[in-house]
Design an enzyme around this catalytic site. Structure first.
Site, PDB file in Angstrom:
ATOM      1  N   ASP A   1      16.947  19.539  23.581  1.00  6.23           N
ATOM      2  CA  ASP A   1      17.216  20.615  24.527  1.00  6.23           C
ATOM      3  C   ASP A   1      17.603  21.857  23.734  1.00  6.23           C
ATOM      4  O   ASP A   1      18.520  21.811  22.902  1.00  6.23           O
ATOM      5  CB  ASP A   1      18.354  20.237  25.473  1.00  6.23           C
ATOM      6  N   ASP A  32      12.990  16.150  37.466  1.00  2.55           N
ATOM      7  CA  ASP A  32      14.427  15.881  37.443  1.00  2.55           C
ATOM      8  C   ASP A  32      14.807  15.281  38.786  1.00  2.55           C
ATOM      9  O   ASP A  32      14.654  15.919  39.830  1.00  2.55           O
ATOM     10  CB  ASP A  32      15.214  17.168  37.188  1.00  2.55           C
TER      11      ASP A  32
END
EC number: 4.3.2.10
Length: 257
Positions: free
Chosen positions: A11, A130
Site C-alpha cells: 500500500d 473491498d
C-alpha cells in the site's frame, strides 16, 4: 491447476509503503523500491501496489515510482490507484506495470472494465473488491476505502459484483475481505469459497494472513489462485522461501524461489 501465487501487497501513500488494520491507522513500512527489491530476491511470484490515496483524492497514481520499480525488478507487478480512464491505464502500463487494477473507479463507471479489456486485453485487467459483512449477514462492497473519512457503504452485494465484473471483462478478481484485514486471524474462507463458486477467472484472496497455515487453508479450502498479504511479509513474520517450502509439504504447488 497452475502453481499458486504468493503476492506481497504494498500500500503506497505519499511515496512510501504503509500498512493499516481494517484499512485504518496506517503506519510507515519502508521505501517502495527497497521493499520491491527485497520481495523479488525472496521469491515473490508478483507484486501488487495500491496507491491508496489516489481515488479518494481524485488523482492518478504517480508514474515516477512505477517507472523506478519497473527498471529494477523482473517479476510481474500490478498497479492500482485512481485509474479512471483508458489513457491513465495506458500510461501506467507504459511506465512498466504488467497489469492494472481498478476498484472504486469501476464502481463509479462499470463500463470502464469493458473499455480497459478491449484496449489492453482481459489479462491486464484486475478488479479489486473491498468487501465487508454487514449486520444482516450479507457481504457488501465499500468504495474509496483508501481514506476512512471518504469510505462509502454501497448497497451492492459483493457476490453480485463479482459476477458483473466478470461479465464486463475482468480478467482477475482480488477480493479484499475488510473484516480480516491486518488482524492476522486467517483469510475469510467462507466468503472466498462463495466467491470461488461464482468466479470463472483467477481469484486472489486478500486480508487476514497471520501464519503459514492460513495460506495452506485458503488454497485448500477456498481453492483460490493466489494469496495476497502485507503485514506478515513487511514485518518479517513470514519469509517467502519458508512459506513456499511449507506449502510444498502440504502438497500445494508453488513456483521455485
Amino acid at each position: 491447476m497452475l502453481s499458486r501465487r504468493i503476492i506481497p501487497c504494498l500500500d503506497v501513500r505519499d511515496g512510501r509503503v504503509v500498512k493499516g488494520v481494517k484499512f485504518r491507522d496506517h503506519v510507515d513500512m519502508g521505501d517502495i523500491v527497497e521493499l520491491a527489491l527485497r520481495y523479488r530476491d525472496h521469491g515473490a511470484d508478483e507484486l501488487v501496489f495500491y496507491d491508496i490515496g489516489a481515488s479518494p483524492q481524485g488523482r492518478s497514481v504517480d508514474y515516477r515510482w512505477v517507472e523506478r520499480v519497473a527498471r529494477l525488478i523482473d517479476i510481474p507487478f500490478c498497479v492500482a490507484g485512481g485509474i479512471g480512464e483508458v489513457e491513465t491505464a495506458r500510461a501506467v502500463l507504459h511506465a512498466g506495470a504488467d497489469k492494472i487494477s481498478i476498484n472504486s473507479p469501476a464502481l463509479r463507471q462499470p463500463a470502464l472494465i469493458s473499455a480497459l479489456a478491449e484496449a489492453f486485453g482481459v489479462q491486464c485487467v484486475v478488479v479489486g473488491i473491498d468487501s465487508i459483512r454487514e449486520a444482516d449477514g450479507q457481504w457488501r462492497v465499500r468504495c474509496n476505502t483508501g481514506d476512512p473519512d471518504k469510505t462509502q457503504a454501497l448497497p451492492l452485494r459483493t457476490l453480485d459484483w463479482i459476477v458483473e465484473a466478470q461479465r464486463l471483462g475482468a480478467g482477475e478478481i482480488v477480493l479484499n475481505c475488510m473484516d480480516s484485514d491486518g488482524v492476522r486471524c486467517g483469510y475469510d474462507i467462507a466468503q472466498l469459497s462463495q466467491a470461488r463458486a461464482l468466479c470463472q477467472v483467477p481469484l486472489v484472496a486478500s486480508g487476514g494472513a497471520g501464519d503459514m497455515q492460513h495460506f495452506a487453508d485458503v488454497f485448500h479450502k477456498a481453492d483460490v489462485d493466489g494469496a495476497l498479504a502485507a503485514s506478515v511479509f513487511h514485518s518479517g513474520a513470514i519469509s517467502i522461501p519458508g512459506l513456499k517450502q511449507f506449502l510444498r509439504e502440504q502438497q500445494i504447488e508453488v513456483r521455485d524461489v
